[in-house]
Design an enzyme around this catalytic site. Structure first.
Site, short mmCIF file in Angstrom:
data_model
loop_
_atom_site.label_atom_id
_atom_site.label_comp_id
_atom_site.label_asym_id
_atom_site.label_seq_id
_atom_site.Cartn_x
_atom_site.Cartn_y
_atom_site.Cartn_z
CG ASN A 199 4.43 2.43 10.58
OD1 ASN A 199 3.42 3.10 11.29
ND2 ASN A 199 4.76 1.98 9.72
CG HIS B 162 16.84 3.01 37.48
ND1 HIS B 162 15.57 3.85 38.42
CD2 HIS B 162 15.88 2.97 36.83
CE1 HIS B 162 15.86 4.19 38.14
NE2 HIS B 162 14.34 3.29 37.17
CB SER C 57 9.02 -2.63 13.56
OG SER C 57 8.68 -2.05 12.29
CB ALA D 60 12.56 -5.26 12.23
CB THR E 192 23.99 -0.94 23.65
OG1 THR E 192 25.15 -1.95 22.77
CG2 THR E 192 23.09 -1.89 23.70
CE LYS E 193 29.69 -1.38 22.99
NZ LYS E 193 30.61 -1.56 23.17
#
Length: 190
Positions: free
Chosen positions: A90, A120, A145, A163, A168-169
């Site tokens: 989308n 980083h 979204s 949404a 993170t995992k």
């Protein structure tokens, strides 16, 4: 190192230091090409067939004719995105793909989704170095979204990311994950 060797180097997940002028130069060249192609995509109307052609140029691989995207779309690299069949993006998606983004057949990517594959170094000595980790979406994954998928994450087949979630995992197959950070909130049963 030539461009083909550099793309292989990136696909292998090798870090790039801002101090390495040769690698940084090749990286910049790829980024400028991605900017040129996405500018073409985003600044005028294109038919579905033209969008498939533009994405094939962007990724350097043939994108299946079943692919659909509602521009604008943004990426900083372009050459490390692998798109399955019957995939939909989308409007407003932003991919940081140097580490590799693999999108399985039938996956749906909602508005303003961000997929990142770079990080980083945390210590000052490596803060100028980027480390890449691939992101993999299984088959029939739905990303809601404004979700963000972070480096190294794999999302299992048929799973849904709510949404606004920040993933993170890894997320197993056949579940709904939601929240910041995203957690499994329920299973999906046929």
């Amino acid at each position: 190192m030539n461009m083909e060797e550099f793309l292989t180097f990136c696909k292998e997940g090798n870090p790039i230091s801002g101090e390495d002028k040769e690698l940084h130069g090749l990286l910049t060249q790829c980024s400028y090409e991605a900017q040129r192609i996405t500018m073409e995509l985003n600044t005028s109307y294109h038919s579905k067939e033209e969008i498939v052609e533009i994405f094939s140029e962007l990724t350097g691989t043939e994108v299946d004719s079943s692919f659909m995207c509602f521009p604008p779309f943004y990426t900083d690299f372009g050459k490390n995105i692998n798109i399955g069949k019957n995939v939909f993006f989308n409007t407003g998606c932003s991919f940081q793909d140097r580490g590799g983004i693999h999108i399985g057949d039938g996956s749906l990517i909602g508005m303003n989704v961000t997929i990142a594959t770079l990080n980083h170094g945390l210590p000052l000595e490596t803060r100028n170095t980027t480390f890449s980790s691939p992101v993999t979406l299984g088959k029939n994954v739905w990303i809601g979204s404004n979700a963000t998928i972070l480096p190294g994450v794999t999302i299992g087949d048929n799973s849904v990311i709510a949404a606004g979630a920040v993933v993170t995992k890894d997320v197993p197959e056949n579940v709904v994950a939601a929240g910041v950070p995203a957690k499994v909130v329920k299973g999906i049963h046929e």
